[in-house]
Structures are given as C-alpha cells and as structure tokens.
Design a protein around this motif. Structure first.
Motif, PDB file in Angstrom:
ATOM      1  N   UNK A 173       0.850  -1.187   0.000  1.00  0.00           N
ATOM      2  CA  UNK A 173       0.000   0.000   0.000  1.00  0.00           C
ATOM      3  C   UNK A 173       0.887   1.239   0.000  1.00  0.00           C
ATOM      4  N   UNK A 174       0.825   2.026  -1.075  1.00  0.00           N
ATOM      5  CA  UNK A 174       1.652   3.227  -1.143  1.00  0.00           C
ATOM      6  C   UNK A 174       0.862   4.498  -0.870  1.00  0.00           C
ATOM      7  N   UNK A 175      -0.451   4.489  -1.132  1.00  0.00           N
ATOM      8  CA  UNK A 175      -1.278   5.677  -0.891  1.00  0.00           C
ATOM      9  C   UNK A 175      -2.649   5.242  -0.390  1.00  0.00           C
ATOM     10  N   UNK A 176      -3.131   5.919   0.652  1.00  0.00           N
ATOM     11  CA  UNK A 176      -4.539   5.877   1.044  1.00  0.00           C
ATOM     12  C   UNK A 176      -5.012   7.331   1.023  1.00  0.00           C
ATOM     13  N   UNK A 177      -6.041   7.613   0.230  1.00  0.00           N
ATOM     14  CA  UNK A 177      -6.414   9.000  -0.025  1.00  0.00           C
ATOM     15  C   UNK A 177      -7.896   9.239   0.245  1.00  0.00           C
ATOM     16  N   UNK A 178      -8.181  10.405   0.836  1.00  0.00           N
ATOM     17  CA  UNK A 178      -9.546  10.884   1.047  1.00  0.00           C
ATOM     18  C   UNK A 178      -9.647  12.291   0.450  1.00  0.00           C
ATOM     19  N   UNK A 179      -9.699  12.391  -0.870  1.00  0.00           N
ATOM     20  CA  UNK A 179      -9.585  13.703  -1.522  1.00  0.00           C
ATOM     21  C   UNK A 179     -10.880  14.507  -1.461  1.00  0.00           C
ATOM     22  N   UNK A 180     -10.769  15.818  -1.681  1.00  0.00           N
ATOM     23  CA  UNK A 180     -11.970  16.647  -1.809  1.00  0.00           C
ATOM     24  C   UNK A 180     -12.518  16.549  -3.223  1.00  0.00           C
ATOM     25  N   UNK A 201     -15.096  19.677   1.957  1.00  0.00           N
ATOM     26  CA  UNK A 201     -14.703  18.268   1.993  1.00  0.00           C
ATOM     27  C   UNK A 201     -15.835  17.439   2.579  1.00  0.00           C
ATOM     28  N   UNK A 202     -15.949  16.210   2.112  1.00  0.00           N
ATOM     29  CA  UNK A 202     -16.893  15.275   2.699  1.00  0.00           C
ATOM     30  C   UNK A 202     -16.389  13.874   2.407  1.00  0.00           C
ATOM     31  N   UNK A 203     -16.818  12.927   3.223  1.00  0.00           N
ATOM     32  CA  UNK A 203     -16.432  11.537   3.011  1.00  0.00           C
ATOM     33  C   UNK A 203     -17.424  10.892   2.061  1.00  0.00           C
ATOM     34  N   UNK A 204     -16.926  10.273   1.031  1.00  0.00           N
ATOM     35  CA  UNK A 204     -17.776   9.542   0.116  1.00  0.00           C
ATOM     36  C   UNK A 204     -17.094   8.268  -0.336  1.00  0.00           C
ATOM     37  N   UNK A 205     -15.885   8.443  -0.882  1.00  0.00           N
ATOM     38  CA  UNK A 205     -15.117   7.306  -1.380  1.00  0.00           C
ATOM     39  C   UNK A 205     -13.733   7.289  -0.749  1.00  0.00           C
ATOM     40  N   UNK A 206     -13.143   6.132  -0.763  1.00  0.00           N
ATOM     41  CA  UNK A 206     -11.796   5.929  -0.241  1.00  0.00           C
ATOM     42  C   UNK A 206     -10.941   5.392  -1.393  1.00  0.00           C
ATOM     43  N   UNK A 207      -9.725   5.920  -1.548  1.00  0.00           N
ATOM     44  CA  UNK A 207      -8.866   5.581  -2.677  1.00  0.00           C
ATOM     45  C   UNK A 207      -7.559   4.964  -2.181  1.00  0.00           C
ATOM     46  N   UNK A 208      -7.074   3.999  -2.968  1.00  0.00           N
ATOM     47  CA  UNK A 208      -5.807   3.345  -2.671  1.00  0.00           C
ATOM     48  C   UNK A 208      -4.957   3.295  -3.921  1.00  0.00           C
ATOM     49  N   UNK A 209      -3.652   3.447  -3.746  1.00  0.00           N
ATOM     50  CA  UNK A 209      -2.684   3.101  -4.774  1.00  0.00           C
ATOM     51  C   UNK A 209      -1.832   1.975  -4.200  1.00  0.00           C
TER      52      UNK A 209
END
Length: 239
Positions: free
Chosen positions: A204-211, A227-235
């Motif tokens: 796991x190199x990135x866990x992202x909670x972007x706007x 900002x709000x929580x909706x999706x979670x992103x991983x690289x």
C-alpha cells in the motif's frame, strides 16, 4: 441439474442508458471520483492500463486522451455497448466478470484501475489475485470504494444497528431515468480491505480521502463544506 437463476441484483443492463447519463455529470462521479482517480494515476503516457469495471467508458476515455493504452472489461454487455459507441469500434472492450479468471496472460498491464467495483464483491481474494497476476512487476493497482466510515454513519443514521467490524451485505433500490434496479453491496471495515491487499501481494503506497474538484462548489451550491467523506482511494504496488 437445475439451471442457475440470474441474480436479481446489480443488473446494469436493465438501466445502462440512465446510469451512464447520471454518471456523466453527477457530483460523486464526474466531479469527485473520476478527477481523484486521474490525479492518483498521474502521467499515464504510454502505459498499458486495464480499466476493470469500465462501464460506459468515461474513465477509459480520459485515460486514453492522456496517452494511455487502455483495455476495458465489464460484466454488463449493455454498458459495454455504450462504451463502444463512445470510444469507437477499435476500442479494446471485453465482457468479463471480476469474480472469475480474466481473459489475459500474466504480466501484461502497467496499471489496473478498479473504480467503484470491489464493493460489489463478497470475497476480494480471488479478484485481487487475478489483478495481481495480470500486472507487470512493480505495476500499480488503483482502487476506489465506498468509504466504510461514511457507509456506517449513513446506516446508523437510518436506524440500522450495523456492526462496522463485520463484512456484511447491503441492498439498495436505485431509480434512474424511470428505471428501477436492485443493488447489492458488500461493506467491510478498513482493516479488512488492507488485509486483503497485503494478502494478495500488494504494497500500500497511498490511502487517499480527496476533496471534490474545485469547480464542484459552483456547480453544486448545495455542497455546504469543501470536503466530505464519500469514497476511499488506494494506490497499491505489485511486489
């Protein structure tokens, strides 16, 4: 021997046109998930990318415009027909179920992008193993899923005493363009996601909670906060 009955859930063929139209311009897809995924992908010039769960092809199109060599797979033939209309007859599009072996040899893709698809699957293990198999050494898997914290909060607010720490099924009824479909999702806690990635051989190199994208504030004035929580992103990087 009785014939297996098709699942009544997640029948994107039933409302492909309506879903594709909604996906084109919605806040969550057009101004939040796709811009974030493209930002994480970075410079994709010349990279061979598998769009796993490509739907009607908006992300495929954006990646191709940025110079990537893209292949798209989806379980819905109806969605792929819309993708072919968008992308042209020469686009590499194939019907494939991510819960089954993929129709590719090993070590062929620089990147795999799984955009809002893993949360349809109960067992991530076989799918992640297949995605790892088709990636070249040091290849990347980019994943977006529904944010487990946001899902748990919404279910609690709706009166559901869900247990965050369980892997659990959730069903919803979606209506778009006058078409109604029953949708089934598998919610899981963050640690179950990261455990599955590591077990499949990813780092796991990135866990992202972007706007959302900046223009979302003007296009969707009801968005009260930046900002709000909706999706979670991983690289994830293949070992």
């Amino acid at each position: 021997m009785p014939t297996a009955q098709p699942s009544p859930f997640n029948d994107y063929d039933r409302f492909a046109e309506a879903y594709a139209a909604e996906n084109e311009a919605s806040l969550l897809n057009a101004y939040y998930e796709r811009p974030a995924m493209l930002e994480l992908a970075g410079d994709v010039t010349g990279r061979r990318i598998l769009d796993a769960g490509c739907g009607s092809g908006p992300l495929f199109s954006a990646l191709r415009d940025r110079g990537a060599l893209v292949t798209g797979v989806d379980v819905s033939a109806g969605m792929l027909e819309l993708a072919r209309r968008r992308l042209g007859a020469d686009a590499d599009l194939r019907v494939a179920d991510l819960a089954r072996p993929l129709p590719f040899p090993g070590d062929v893709f620089d990147d795999v992008i799984a955009s809002l698809v893993l949360h349809y699957l109960e067992d991530w293990g076989p799918t992640l193993a297949e995605l790892r198999r088709v990636l070249r050494p040091a290849g990347r898997l980019l994943v977006s899923v529904e944010h487990p914290f946001a899902i748990t909060l919404m279910r609690r607010l709706a009166g559901d005493k869900t247990n965050y720490f369980e892997i659990r099924n959730r069903t919803e009824e979606w209506t778009m363009g006058g078409q109604t479909a029953q949708m089934s999702f598998w919610d899981r806690p963050l640690h179950a996601m990261t455990d599955a990635f590591v077990a499949a051989g990813f780092r796991i190199s990135v866990i992202s909670e972007p706007p959302p994208a900046p223009e979302a504030r003007e296009l969707f004035p009801e968005l009260a906060a930046p900002r709000f929580l909706g999706f979670l992103f991983f690289v994830l990087e293949a070992g």
